[in-house]
Design a protein around this motif. Sequence first.
Motif, short mmCIF file in Angstrom:
data_model
loop_
_atom_site.label_atom_id
_atom_site.label_comp_id
_atom_site.label_asym_id
_atom_site.label_seq_id
_atom_site.Cartn_x
_atom_site.Cartn_y
_atom_site.Cartn_z
N PHE A 101 0.83 -1.20 0.00
CA PHE A 101 0.00 0.00 0.00
C PHE A 101 0.87 1.25 0.00
O PHE A 101 1.88 1.32 0.71
N ALA A 102 0.48 2.24 -0.80
CA ALA A 102 1.20 3.53 -0.84
C ALA A 102 0.69 4.39 0.31
O ALA A 102 -0.19 5.24 0.13
N MET A 103 1.25 4.19 1.49
CA MET A 103 0.72 4.82 2.69
C MET A 103 0.88 6.34 2.67
O MET A 103 0.07 7.05 3.27
N LEU A 134 -4.70 0.66 -8.11
CA LEU A 134 -3.25 0.65 -7.96
C LEU A 134 -2.62 1.73 -8.83
O LEU A 134 -3.16 2.10 -9.87
N ARG A 135 -1.47 2.20 -8.38
CA ARG A 135 -0.71 3.19 -9.15
C ARG A 135 0.74 2.71 -9.23
O ARG A 135 1.26 2.12 -8.28
N GLU A 136 1.36 2.98 -10.37
CA GLU A 136 2.73 2.54 -10.58
C GLU A 136 3.71 3.56 -10.02
O GLU A 136 3.64 4.75 -10.35
N PHE A 137 4.59 3.09 -9.15
CA PHE A 137 5.65 3.92 -8.58
C PHE A 137 6.98 3.29 -8.97
O PHE A 137 7.35 2.24 -8.45
N GLY A 138 7.68 3.92 -9.90
CA GLY A 138 8.92 3.31 -10.39
C GLY A 138 8.61 2.03 -11.14
O GLY A 138 7.88 2.04 -12.13
N ASP A 139 9.12 0.91 -10.64
CA ASP A 139 8.91 -0.37 -11.32
C ASP A 139 7.93 -1.27 -10.58
O ASP A 139 7.93 -2.49 -10.77
N GLU A 140 7.09 -0.69 -9.71
CA GLU A 140 6.15 -1.53 -8.97
C GLU A 140 4.81 -0.83 -8.78
O GLU A 140 4.71 0.40 -8.76
N LYS A 191 1.46 -0.14 -6.42
CA LYS A 191 1.02 -0.15 -5.03
C LYS A 191 -0.44 0.25 -4.97
O LYS A 191 -0.93 1.02 -5.80
N ILE A 192 -1.13 -0.27 -3.97
CA ILE A 192 -2.56 -0.02 -3.80
C ILE A 192 -2.76 1.36 -3.17
O ILE A 192 -2.11 1.69 -2.18
N ILE A 193 -3.69 2.14 -3.74
CA ILE A 193 -3.99 3.44 -3.16
C ILE A 193 -5.44 3.54 -2.69
O ILE A 193 -5.79 4.47 -1.97
N ASP A 194 -6.28 2.57 -3.07
CA ASP A 194 -7.66 2.55 -2.58
C ASP A 194 -8.29 1.21 -2.90
O ASP A 194 -7.84 0.49 -3.80
N VAL A 195 -9.31 0.86 -2.14
CA VAL A 195 -10.10 -0.34 -2.38
C VAL A 195 -11.57 0.05 -2.30
O VAL A 195 -11.98 0.71 -1.34
N THR A 196 -12.34 -0.35 -3.31
CA THR A 196 -13.77 -0.04 -3.33
C THR A 196 -14.56 -1.34 -3.20
O THR A 196 -14.35 -2.28 -3.98
N VAL A 197 -15.42 -1.41 -2.20
CA VAL A 197 -16.23 -2.60 -1.95
C VAL A 197 -17.69 -2.25 -2.16
O VAL A 197 -18.23 -1.36 -1.49
N GLU A 198 -18.32 -2.92 -3.13
CA GLU A 198 -19.73 -2.66 -3.46
C GLU A 198 -19.97 -1.17 -3.69
O GLU A 198 -20.95 -0.60 -3.20
N LYS A 224 -3.66 7.48 -14.90
CA LYS A 224 -2.40 6.92 -14.39
C LYS A 224 -2.61 5.76 -13.43
O LYS A 224 -1.63 5.23 -12.88
N ASP A 225 -3.85 5.33 -13.22
CA ASP A 225 -4.13 4.25 -12.28
C ASP A 225 -4.65 3.01 -13.00
O ASP A 225 -5.21 3.09 -14.09
N THR A 226 -4.47 1.86 -12.34
CA THR A 226 -4.98 0.59 -12.85
C THR A 226 -5.98 0.03 -11.84
O THR A 226 -5.71 0.00 -10.64
N PHE A 227 -7.12 -0.41 -12.34
CA PHE A 227 -8.19 -0.94 -11.50
C PHE A 227 -8.32 -2.44 -11.74
O PHE A 227 -8.51 -2.88 -12.87
N VAL A 228 -8.19 -3.22 -10.67
CA VAL A 228 -8.31 -4.68 -10.76
C VAL A 228 -9.66 -5.08 -10.18
O VAL A 228 -9.95 -4.82 -9.00
N ASN A 229 -10.49 -5.71 -11.00
CA ASN A 229 -11.81 -6.15 -10.56
C ASN A 229 -11.73 -7.53 -9.91
O ASN A 229 -10.97 -8.39 -10.35
N SER A 230 -12.53 -7.72 -8.89
CA SER A 230 -12.58 -9.02 -8.23
C SER A 230 -13.94 -9.20 -7.57
O SER A 230 -14.71 -8.25 -7.44
#
Length: 220
Positions: free
Chosen positions: A88-90, A169-175, A177-184, A147-153
């Motif tokens: 997580f990108a705290m 998720l957002r890319e920081f350098g070569d990795e 990191k999660i910046i938020d989670v949306t539930v329902e 600039k963000d990627t959303f993974v559905n589950s």
Amino acid sequence: MVRSNMKSRIAIPALAAAIVSVTGLVAGPAFAGNATSASSHTVEVAASRSATDVIKTLASEAIVGLTDQSLSNDTRRQNFVALMDRYFAMDVISRFVLGRYWRSISEEELNEFADLLQDYLALNYASQFKDFNGEQFVVGDEKQQNKDTFVNSQFVRPDGPPVSIVWRLREFGDEYKIIDVTVEGLSMGITQRDEFTAVIQKNGGEVSALTENLRVKVGK
């Protein structure tokens, strides 16, 4: 308001279960607790992974570090914080949940808040992982938006309809990191921001009041 509260009650256990219910790759850092068990599951992780792979690996590491029934509460919380550090990108999350008030504090104060936020989340949520019963977690597609990627589950429950979970998720350098989670449809970041900014506003706009509140809650 009733609908939002109901979503929150569903979201927290669903989110906890989602993090630990993927049974794919098991990888990552050694956790506190049973060192032999953790090391037996450790494999080398490539520096560059897709956002979907990050979510799968997070879930697999959580199985090792959070669901062991022999873990003490303190060890489980320590392992929860370790996962947040890794995935997580705290710094981004901390600024977001403080709203506009993050601009009024120093970098040192922001770092202290981020540490307390991790401890607060671990205190509230880590214990839920010991009751994990193996519900099914299905990772779907990922989509790029700006600039963000959303993974559905989906979290599939035997006693109710599936719960939609979207990882941002957002890319920081070569990795990634999660910046938020949306539930329902309910953003955990926005939910936490609403709670925290209400505390700040009740205390004359002082972030220090929220920081002290968290410090008391986590016992620091």
